[in-house]
Scaffold this active site. Structure first.
Site, mmCIF file in Angstrom:
data_model
loop_
_atom_site.group_PDB
_atom_site.id
_atom_site.type_symbol
_atom_site.label_atom_id
_atom_site.label_comp_id
_atom_site.label_asym_id
_atom_site.label_seq_id
_atom_site.Cartn_x
_atom_site.Cartn_y
_atom_site.Cartn_z
ATOM 1 N N SER A 74 -8.889 2.558 8.518
ATOM 2 C CA SER A 74 -9.303 3.282 9.733
ATOM 3 C C SER A 74 -10.471 2.616 10.462
ATOM 4 O O SER A 74 -10.499 2.588 11.696
ATOM 5 C CB SER A 74 -9.684 4.722 9.391
ATOM 6 N N ASP B 7 0.861 -1.196 0.000
ATOM 7 C CA ASP B 7 0.000 0.000 0.000
ATOM 8 C C ASP B 7 0.897 1.247 0.000
ATOM 9 O O ASP B 7 1.804 1.360 0.836
ATOM 10 C CB ASP B 7 -0.848 -0.056 1.286
ATOM 11 N N ASN C 63 -10.239 0.529 -0.368
ATOM 12 C CA ASN C 63 -9.264 0.431 0.731
ATOM 13 C C ASN C 63 -9.869 0.845 2.061
ATOM 14 O O ASN C 63 -10.414 1.953 2.179
ATOM 15 C CB ASN C 63 -8.087 1.375 0.457
ATOM 16 N N ILE C 64 -9.737 -0.027 3.039
ATOM 17 C CA ILE C 64 -10.307 0.243 4.363
ATOM 18 C C ILE C 64 -9.283 -0.111 5.437
ATOM 19 O O ILE C 64 -8.865 -1.266 5.550
ATOM 20 C CB ILE C 64 -11.616 -0.556 4.561
ATOM 21 N N GLY D 217 -8.898 5.665 1.069
ATOM 22 C CA GLY D 217 -9.593 6.505 2.039
ATOM 23 C C GLY D 217 -11.081 6.237 2.132
ATOM 24 O O GLY D 217 -11.884 7.158 2.230
HETATM 25 P P1 13P Z 1 -9.003 4.797 5.403
HETATM 26 O O1 13P Z 1 -8.131 5.669 6.243
HETATM 27 O O2 13P Z 1 -10.241 5.526 4.965
HETATM 28 O O3 13P Z 1 -9.318 3.498 6.029
HETATM 29 O O4 13P Z 1 -8.194 4.467 4.045
HETATM 30 C C1 13P Z 1 -7.243 3.460 4.008
HETATM 31 C C2 13P Z 1 -6.420 3.484 2.773
HETATM 32 O O5 13P Z 1 -6.692 4.170 1.809
HETATM 33 C C3 13P Z 1 -5.229 2.632 2.748
HETATM 34 O O6 13P Z 1 -4.472 2.838 1.605
HETATM 35 O O1 G3H Z 2 -3.448 4.823 3.617
HETATM 36 C C1 G3H Z 2 -2.784 4.550 4.606
HETATM 37 C C2 G3H Z 2 -3.103 3.368 5.429
HETATM 38 O O2 G3H Z 2 -4.193 3.629 6.265
HETATM 39 C C3 G3H Z 2 -1.886 2.898 6.159
HETATM 40 O O3 G3H Z 2 -1.606 3.688 7.249
HETATM 41 O O4 G3H Z 2 0.833 4.182 7.012
HETATM 42 O O5 G3H Z 2 -0.349 4.349 9.233
HETATM 43 O O6 G3H Z 2 0.100 2.105 8.200
HETATM 44 P P1 G3H Z 2 -0.160 3.582 7.976
HETATM 45 ZN ZN ZN Z 3 -4.540 4.863 0.840
#
Ligand code: 13P
Ligand code: G3H
Ligand code: ZN
Length: 332
Positions: A280, A93, A277-278, A235
């Site tokens: 949070s 990611d 992508n999830i 996000g």
């Molecule tokens: P959230 O912060 O909305 O969960 O998005 C996660 C994300 O985009 C990881 O790449």
């Molecule tokens: O988009 C980012 C993801 O939520 C990953 O977050 O870099 O804190 O692991 P992190």
């Molecule tokens: Zn992301």
């Protein structure tokens, strides 16, 4: 050098093709530890959903890349043991350099994201193309996600004050020159649990923040330019208010939390958006349960009795997403 096939993983190629034509999205859930991985696999096996296990560079630093690689191998074996072999992708990611992507490709990742969205357009094209050339020339084809447009929001390794929507006029050129397998776009989602400033939102009768709607007009324009091409949304947590309230009830403070409403994600998943992508929402579910147990059972000091219920809640959350938001349940 480890090929992802040795770990029992798959790349995103076939999964995205089926998701685009089937009108659903594959869940991309971030993981950093064993409980998160177990919850993801339990939920995806139970709902018969394909899944993308997503590792950020922060996760690699936190957990160690070899441990994560072997957890992905363990995830494949765990799914098998639970009775259903779902397709599992191990994905980097927000890769921010060629070297990081190369390292992941050589460590058994079946898919990488090269995030050049903060660079100039030409630099983004050059970097993304270089990663694609490496990934696609492997004995086992590794898929690559690129990004055009910038998301607002702050995470450990991902941050930007303002979002810039994707310009649909750029996507044909970007996809053609780089040869990416999927494209992350910016249509109003953002990272983290406070996706919009209160002044960008309205409030309902209970004072709950209502976010501005996603820019479906931009998504439609992108789809017109590159019909059927796999689109990714970052996000995309919904920031369930129940978890925010539970965290605050048990001593936390998460001012001005607001996410992307589930109906909007469901609508996006029916289009060419094939990866959502999830991260949070999982963090919120886990923290809510951990805080609850620590407050309600002050004599508890066995981590299994604290993390176990948090893992169960996570599993519930992921099953709900697969069934009611992404539509990926029953597609494995
Ligand atoms: P959230 O912060 O909305 O969960 O998005 C996660 C994300 O985009 C990881 O790449
Ligand atoms: O988009 C980012 C993801 O939520 C990953 O977050 O870099 O804190 O692991 P992190
Ligand atoms: Zn992301």
């Amino acid at each position: 050098m480890t090929s992802y096939k040795e770990l029992g993983l798959v790349n995103t190629k076939e999964l995205f093709k089926k998701a685009v034509s089937g009108g659903y999205a594959i869940p991309a859930y971030n993981f950093n530890n064993m409980e998160q991985m177990q919850a993801i696999i339990q939920a995806c096996v139970e709902t018969k959903s394909p899944v993308i296990l997503q590792v950020s560079s922060g996760a690699r630093k936190y957990a160690n890349q070899n441990i994560l690689k072997n957890m992905a191998r363990g995830a494949v074996e765990y799914a098998h043991e639970l009775g259903y072999d779902i397709p599992i992708v191990l994905h980097l990611d927000h890769g921010d350099s060629f070297e990081l992507c190369k390292d992941c490709i050589e460590t058994g990742f079946s898919s990488v994201m090269i995030d050049g969205s903060h660079l100039s357009y030409d630099e983004n094209v050059a970097l993304t193309k270089k990663v694609c050339e490496l990934a696609h020339s492997q004995k086992d084809y590794v898929t690559v996600e690129g990004e055009l447009g910038v998301l607002a929001g702050v995470e450990d390794d991902v941050s930007s004050e303002h979002s810039h929507y994707t310009q649909p006029s750029e996507v044909i050129d970007f996809v053609g020159k780089t040869k990416v397998d999927s494209l992350a776009i910016s249509i109003g989602t953002s990272h983290g649990r406070a996706k919009f400033k209160p002044e960008q939102c309205t409030r309902d009768a209970n004072g709950i923040l209502i976010p501005p709607p996603l820019r479906f007009d931009i998504l439609e324009e992108v789809e017109k330019q590159i019909p059927g091409f796999p689109i990714v949304l970052h996000g995309s947590s919904s920031v369930p208010i129940e978890y925010v309230h539970m965290i605050e009830k048990y001593g936390g403070k998460l001012t001005d939390s607001v996410g992307i409403p589930e109906e909007q994600l469901r609508k996006a998943a029916k289009s060419a958006v094939c990866k959502i992508n999830i991260d949070s929402d999982g963090r919120l579910a886990m923290t809510a349960l951990i805080r609850k147990i620590l407050v309600e059972k002050p004599d508890e000091f066995d981590p299994r009795k604290i993390l176990g219920p948090a893992r169960d809640e996570l599993k519930k959350l992921y099953s709900h997403k697969n069934q009611n938001v992404l539509g990926s349940a029953g597609r494995a």
